[in-house]
Design a protein around this motif. Structure first.
Motif, PDB file in Angstrom:
ATOM      1  N   GLN A  59      -8.927  -1.483   8.665  1.00 29.02           N
ATOM      2  CA  GLN A  59      -7.898  -0.706   7.968  1.00 29.02           C
ATOM      3  C   GLN A  59      -7.442  -1.367   6.672  1.00 29.02           C
ATOM      4  OE1 GLN A  59      -4.689   0.571  10.753  1.00 29.02           O
ATOM      5  NE2 GLN A  59      -5.965  -0.485  12.252  1.00 29.02           N
ATOM      6  N   ASP A  79      -2.996   4.577  -0.405  1.00 27.68           N
ATOM      7  CA  ASP A  79      -2.502   5.903  -0.016  1.00 27.68           C
ATOM      8  C   ASP A  79      -1.056   5.856   0.496  1.00 27.68           C
ATOM      9  OD1 ASP A  79      -2.719   4.768   2.490  1.00 27.68           O
ATOM     10  OD2 ASP A  79      -4.169   6.226   3.257  1.00 27.68           O
ATOM     11  N   SER A  81       0.137   4.216   2.951  1.00 22.13           N
ATOM     12  CA  SER A  81       0.273   3.905   4.368  1.00 22.13           C
ATOM     13  C   SER A  81       0.471   2.398   4.527  1.00 22.13           C
ATOM     14  CB  SER A  81      -0.947   4.387   5.155  1.00 22.13           C
ATOM     15  OG  SER A  81      -2.112   3.720   4.732  1.00 22.13           O
TER      16      SER A  81
END
Length: 96
Positions: A59, A79, A81
């Motif tokens: 990730q 993004d 996140s």
């Protein structure tokens, strides 16, 4: 180049070949996390306090920023996140 206690992140021997083109480094009380130019992260030091990011390595792409607590890290991705790792009691588990 790092120095100090191995368990506290002072020994980066196992990751030194990955520590190229480093943009930013953050630290917990016993681990380090470096953002590389390619947007990935390399972590080392006390595994339970953020020195082992292997559980979230897939990730940790397009990382823009890393912030540390005493025993955990949070990475902000492109993004917007957030990916966390380290000691769950200090913010290292954001899965809930």
């Amino acid at each position: 180049l790092t120095w100090g206690e191995e368990e506290g992140g002072g020994d980066s021997f196992l990751v030194q070949d990955q520590l190229k083109r480093v943009l930013q480094i953050q630290a917990t009380n016993s681990a380090f996390a470096a953002i590389l130019e390619n947007g990935s992260v390399v972590a080392w030091g006390h595994a339970g306090n953020g020195g082992d990011s292997s559980a979230v390595k897939a990730q940790l792409r397009k990382v823009q920023r890393v912030q540390a607590t005493v025993r955990a890290f949070a990475a902000v991705l492109a993004d917007a996140s957030v990916v966390t790792w380290g000691n769950a009691g200090y913010g290292g588990d954001s899965s809930a």
